[in-house]
Write an enzyme that holds these catalytic residues in place. Structure first.
Site, short mmCIF file in Angstrom:
data_model
loop_
_atom_site.label_atom_id
_atom_site.label_comp_id
_atom_site.label_asym_id
_atom_site.label_seq_id
_atom_site.Cartn_x
_atom_site.Cartn_y
_atom_site.Cartn_z
N ARG A 113 0.85 -1.19 0.00
CA ARG A 113 0.00 0.00 0.00
C ARG A 113 0.89 1.24 0.00
NH1 ARG A 113 -1.97 0.78 6.32
NH2 ARG A 113 0.07 0.35 7.21
N CYS A 117 2.76 6.52 -7.40
CA CYS A 117 3.68 7.60 -7.77
C CYS A 117 2.93 8.93 -7.69
CB CYS A 117 4.20 7.38 -9.18
SG CYS A 117 4.90 8.89 -9.86
N ASN A 151 -4.02 8.18 3.47
CA ASN A 151 -3.58 7.66 4.77
C ASN A 151 -2.06 7.70 4.83
OD1 ASN A 151 -4.42 6.14 7.31
ND2 ASN A 151 -2.80 4.84 6.51
N GLU A 152 -1.54 8.33 5.86
CA GLU A 152 -0.08 8.34 6.08
C GLU A 152 0.71 8.43 4.77
OE1 GLU A 152 0.96 5.02 8.62
OE2 GLU A 152 0.32 6.11 10.40
N CYS A 159 10.72 7.69 -10.63
CA CYS A 159 10.37 7.25 -11.99
C CYS A 159 10.59 8.38 -13.00
CB CYS A 159 8.92 6.77 -12.02
SG CYS A 159 7.73 8.12 -11.99
N CYS A 162 8.41 11.37 -12.44
CA CYS A 162 8.93 12.21 -11.36
C CYS A 162 10.15 13.00 -11.85
CB CYS A 162 9.28 11.37 -10.14
SG CYS A 162 7.80 10.89 -9.21
N GLU A 309 -4.85 7.85 15.28
CA GLU A 309 -4.67 6.41 15.50
C GLU A 309 -3.76 6.19 16.69
OE1 GLU A 309 -2.97 4.19 12.29
OE2 GLU A 309 -4.14 5.23 10.79
N GLU A 357 -2.44 -7.40 9.50
CA GLU A 357 -2.87 -6.76 10.75
C GLU A 357 -3.78 -7.63 11.61
OE1 GLU A 357 -3.94 -2.94 9.17
OE2 GLU A 357 -1.90 -2.19 9.53
N LYS A 358 -3.79 -8.95 11.33
CA LYS A 358 -4.69 -9.81 12.10
C LYS A 358 -4.29 -9.89 13.57
CE LYS A 358 -2.65 -14.26 10.64
NZ LYS A 358 -1.62 -13.69 9.74
#
Ligand code: GLA
Ligand code: ZN
Length: 683
Positions: A113, A117, A151-152, A159, A162, A309, A357-358
């Site tokens: 995740r 780019c 998120n974060e 590349c 970029c 969080e 994340e279980k």
């Protein structure tokens, strides 16, 4: 009126919620348990892009409508995430431009995740479109209380998209190649550029000789700026899409405190409220989260922030994922509130059954009921926050001491080759912060935009890179009566990491009244000493100092301490310069913590700044205030009870509703929030 939303005028309580991971039947049970725990806000759907846009031209919001309505029906407010933090697999397959090229030059494939780019036209197009569609659809929903972009945001890309965006960015910054060559100092090592296309992103294939050490710092520093701004632009584009439909709901994106790659000081300007994710471990010293919270609070001039969080117990990503000991989850969250958080939100509300994340802690664990220890602790805290109501919401921390924190300085100093591999920004910042924390002296972490005049004492450890015009602001602050403290390796370079010649600390030479001729890096097992005479009795003594020793010549400054060793023994190690109505201190080497404590205590005492309370070790005190009321937080980070002398303060403990005065006992990991009407403190 509360800053974040008037729909929830209390400390928000809830967190990330991923109901798309489990069957609909469970949602009702979740709601029942949320009610039991006084949970009133859920953040969703943070990672559901693939469900929301199953195909290029098809969006599916039906399931989200359903869950949104169910939550609203159960009295739960929604912090709505735009879901753009993990792109769908089909998008990566069809549009490889969305995939980053990493620092080693490898083109990534689909997976993980946070890896789109930032200069990919596909990513920008679809991220903005999703944010826009969500805003159109949910802006009017009564349960909506905040927007959570992506998120974060994190990482850099190298590349070709970029690279070409970098060239455009450079053209804007420098105008001509001649100017770029001049400002980048490209005569060094035959780096003169004759065509813009010759410039490539600095990574391990080009300018870096180690993962964190470039050989051409001017280029690397601009790439830091450029990548931070590229991601910031993605965030801003989503924000603008949201604002077109939802102008009145606060917009944020969750930060990770001192996350080096992104200049959060710049990012915060684009947000309505700062939010961040705090994950202290059982080995984290309590002063560290205090520093993180202060840093996040300082990004928007002291406005309350959101704790977006935190884990109710263990995480899944530390090497050893320990449980939070009973009582410490509560303590950590009150610590956040004590430093300016107006929300307490967990990752996550119900534990995942699969993938990485279980085994991450959650409010509702795999057991699935409300009898688990963690759930009971969460519910107990929920009940307390419910009772607190709007008491501390929007109350401000008032500090007279500030520590400057500048991301560009961080990049530049750690990009630089030499003088010591152990010269790093965070430990320097922490050392000065810790000394104040230990004395319960409130401190703000400030950015280069913050008005210095609000403070009595400003500390700028290792301010290696000086932003244009910043030296004059320091001079004005000191001339007007301020106390300024800076340390070795400050004032060395301009905003392009080019040395300011004529004696260090360059533009700070006038205000510090010294010039530094050279600087010595000590081996880790070596120490020099700073010997202070009896001129300032509070400082008299000899203190260990190491890391880097500046060889100083005092000009207008008075020498307060001298080295006792090496060929520069007897020369200035600590100086004080009177400049206008104020004073500027220069600490030439890295002293032992005890000395930093003494010096800051002395400087605060001189300015009439006193500790909030004098307490035993690891008993932290902070203060928030609003409308003539102050909230004194006493946080006992020790497992055993302690007695705390309230030093004349009289008030009510908001958590027990008991009147308190004199000396009080605070239980192990316990918290007291003493509400006093201003004027009641006798000291
Ligand atoms: C981060 C992320 C969350 C989750 C937690 C786990 O903070 O934002 O999605 O992965 O870590 O600790
Ligand atoms: Zn890229």
């Amino acid at each position: 009126m509360p800053l974040i939303s008037d729909k929830l005028p209390k400390i928000w309580y809830g967190g990330d919620y991923n109901p798309d991971q489990w069957p609909r039947e469970i949602w009702q049970e979740d709601l029942r348990l949320f009610g039991k725990a006084h949970i009133d806000v859920a953040t969703l759907p943070v990672f559901s892009w693939a469900l929301l846009q199953p195909e290029e031209d098809r969006y599916d919001f039906a399931w989200l409508d359903d869950i949104f309505d169910q939550l609203a029906g159960g009295g739960i407010k929604v912090c709505l995430a735009t879901s753009t933090a993990a792109h769908p697999a089909w998008m990566a397959r069809r549009y490889p431009d969305i995939l980053r090229v990493d620092f080693e030059g490898r083109k990534r494939k689909y997976g993980g995740r946070h890896k789109s780019c930032p200069n990919s036209p596909t990513y920008r197009l679809y991220a903005i479109r999703l944010a826009e569609k969500m805003a159109e659809r949910y802006a009017g929903h009564d349960a909506l209380v905040a927007w959570h972009i992506s998120n974060e945001f994190s990482g850099y890309c190298y590349c070709d998209n970029c690279a070409s965006a970098f060239r455009t960015w450079l053209q804007k910054r420098y105008g001509t190649l001649e100017e770029l060559n001049r400002r980048w100092y490209t005569t060094f090592w035959s780096h003169t550029f004759y065509e813009w296309e010759e410039i490539v992103p600095p990574n391990i294939l080009t300018e870096y000789w180690q993962p964190d050490k470039p050989q051409f710092q001017t280029i690397a520093l601009d790439y830091n700026r450029f990548q931070s701004e590229s991601l910031q632009e993605c965030m801003r584009l989503e924000r603008d899409a949201i604002r077109r439909h939802s102008p009145d709901v606060a917009i944020t994106t969750n930060f990770m405190h001192a996350y080096k790659p992104l200049d959060y000081a710049a990012w915060a300007r684009d947000l309505d409220v700062v939010s961040w994710d705090s994950y202290p471990s059982n080995r984290t010293h309590p002063a560290e989260p205090a520093l993180w919270h202060a840093l996040m609070r300082g990004l928007k001039g002291g406005q309350p922030f959101m704790l977006m969080e935190t884990t109710p117990s263990q995480v899944n990503w530390q090497q050893y994922c320990q449980l939070k000991k009973p009582g410490t989850m509560r303590l950590h969250n009150y610590q956040a509130i004590a430093h300016g958080a107006d929300t307490v939100m967990f990752f996550q509300l119900r534990q995942s059954l699969g993938a990485s994340e279980k085994f991450h802690g959650a409010v509702i664990s795999h057991a699935g009921h409300g009898e688990a220890r963690v759930f009971r602790e969460v519910a107990a805290l929920g009940a307390e926050l419910h009772r607190l109501g709007d008491k501390v919401v929007d109350a401000r921390v008032e500090a007279q001491v500030a520590i400057l924190f500048d991301w560009e300085n961080w990049w530049a100093m750690e990009n630089t080759a030499g003088p010591s591999k152990d010269w790093q920004y965070m430990p320097q910042i922490s050392k000065y912060h810790r000394a104040l924390w230990e004395q319960n002296i409130p401190v703000d972490l400030i950015t280069t935009e913050t008005d210095l005049m609000k403070y009595q004492v400003v500390v700028a450890p290792s301010l290696y890179l000086l932003q244009p015009g910043y030296a004059s602001r320091i001079e004005a602050f000191v001339a007007a009566g301020g106390t300024f403290v800076t340390t070795f390796m400050s004032g060395m370079v301009d905003e392009n990491d080019i040395v300011v010649p004529g004696g260090y600390p360059g533009e700070l030479r006038r205000v510090t009244g010294i010039w530094v001729e050279e600087f010595d890096a000590l081996y880790p097992d070596e120490r020099n000493e700073i010997a202070c005479g009896s001129d300032i009795p509070a400082l008299a003594g000899t203190y260990e100092a190491g890391l880097i020793c500046s060889v100083i010549h005092a000009e207008t400054a008075k020498v307060i301490g001298t080295y006792t060793k090496d060929f520069y023994r007897g020369t200035p190690a600590l100086t004080r310069n009177r400049f206008g109505a104020g004073t500027a201190w220069y600490i030439g080497a890295d002293p032992e913590p005890g000395f930093v404590g003494k010096l800051l205590e002395h400087l605060c005492t001189e300015r009439g700044i006193r500790p909030l309370l004098v307490t035993a070790e690891n008993v932290e005190v902070t203060c928030r205030s609003k409308q003539g009321r102050t909230y004194l937080f006493v946080l006992n980070h020790n497992p055993a009870p302690v007695r705390v002398d309230l030093n004349g303060a009289i008030g009510t403990d908001l958590l027990t509703e008991k009147a308190l005065e004199g000396t009080v006992e605070v239980e192990g990991y316990g918290v007291v929030i003493l509400e006093t009407i201003t004027g009641n403190r006798t000291s």
